[in-house]
Design an enzyme around this catalytic site. Structure first.
Site, PDB file in Angstrom:
ATOM      1  N   CYS A  87       0.766  -1.103  -0.039  1.00  0.00           N
ATOM      2  CA  CYS A  87       0.036   0.109  -0.098  1.00  0.00           C
ATOM      3  C   CYS A  87       0.837   1.266   0.050  1.00  0.00           C
ATOM      4  CB  CYS A  87      -1.007  -0.007   1.251  1.00  0.00           C
ATOM      5  SG  CYS A  87      -0.162  -0.233   2.783  1.00  0.00           S
ATOM      6  N   HIS A 190      -2.802   0.773   7.129  1.00  0.00           N
ATOM      7  CA  HIS A 190      -3.163   1.284   5.774  1.00  0.00           C
ATOM      8  C   HIS A 190      -2.341   2.513   5.301  1.00  0.00           C
ATOM      9  CE1 HIS A 190      -4.359  -0.120   1.969  1.00  0.00           C
ATOM     10  NE2 HIS A 190      -5.208   0.913   1.680  1.00  0.00           N
ATOM     11  N   ASP A 208      -7.958   4.700  -1.659  1.00  0.00           N
ATOM     12  CA  ASP A 208      -7.647   3.663  -1.197  1.00  0.00           C
ATOM     13  C   ASP A 208      -7.048   2.835  -2.387  1.00  0.00           C
ATOM     14  OD1 ASP A 208      -7.490   1.024   0.038  1.00  0.00           O
ATOM     15  OD2 ASP A 208      -9.120   1.310   1.079  1.00  0.00           O
TER      16      ASP A 208
END
Length: 259
Positions: A87, A190, A208
């Site tokens: 991520c 994240h 995201d």
């Protein structure tokens, strides 16, 4: 007779050791396959507090936002994370390509070529991801302006003010490091870029990078702040956000609370 028993025992020990080694190699191979595998699966449901950008309301919020200077570039250069722990890598390549710092474009495969001394390796990130500080150090190797802020050393008001200022400009970006659980999502820590801010509703658009799980979502600023104020178990410090921009557009770092 004793020699024969000893020989049989040694043979059995050899077989047991071989089986143990084979088992270990099988487990290691399975783990490597799992971390190297491209993430995928069925999209997960969103909590009622989050608003999908793909929904009519989400689109309306973006249309009426006056702080979305980063949105066109982020949308153009968006890539989903290519590995389960990437991520931070995906978020970095998005903002670096949006800044046009290198040609050809940076990919998640070439990102670590500019890693440099004192930064984390590909293998470390592959197995455990990266912390806020590690993200900032990797980005600093690209000769750009990078500042990172721990949520527990700042305030919600500081974050909101900083974000609004950044998001009204072009080629200046915010990347947030937060705990998914605080947003009622599945997962742990994240990292993703922020694409816009909606003043009236006080919501921020989180782009995201785990798009196989969740779409871009509008999140209450206070809720996002609380998600950043959680403690990262590896660094033993709170999560937070990273400011990324070309050096001529740098925002001066404010003194943080407690210093």
């Amino acid at each position: 007779m004793k020699a024969k028993k000893k020989s049989v025992l040694l043979r059995l020990l050899g077989i047991a050791l071989s089986l143990f080694v084979l088992f270990g190699l099988s487990v290691a191979g399975g783990l490597l396959w799992w971390v190297m595998k491209k993430p995928g699966g069925t999209a997960l449901p969103l909590d009622a507090a989050l608003i999908s950008l793909e929904s009519p309301r989400g689109k309306a919020l973006l249309a009426s936002s006056t702080a979305k200077g980063d949105w066109p570039r982020l949308k153009r250069h968006f890539v989903p994370q290519s590995k389960r722990s990437f991520c931070g890598v995906a978020s970095s390549t998005i903002v670096l390509n949006a800044l046009a710092v290198r040609s050809p474009k940076i990919t998640q495969e070439t990102f670590f070529q500019q890693r440099g001394k004192g930064t984390v390796s590909f293998w470390k990130v592959l197995f455990t991801g990266m912390t806020l500080e590690q993200l900032a150090k990797l980005l600093q190797r690209q000769n750009i302006q990078v500042k990172h802020f721990h949520a527990d050393r700042s305030t919600l008001k500081d974050f909101r003010t900083h974000a609004r200022k950044v998001l009204t400009k072009e080629r200046v970006f915010l990347v947030v490091n937060y705990a998914r659980k605080a947003l009622k999502q599945v997962g742990v820590g994240h990292i993703s870029p922020i694409a816009a801010y909606h003043k009236k509703s006080d919501k921020m658009l989180v782009l995201d990078v785990a798009s196989h799980k969740y779409p871009p979502v509008w999140v209450d600023t206070k809720m996002l702040w609380k998600a950043m104020a959680t403690v990262d178990k590896e660094s033993k410090r709170s999560r937070g956000w990273v400011h990324v921009g070309v050096k001529s557009l740098a925002i001066r770092k404010r003194p943080q609370k407690g210093r």
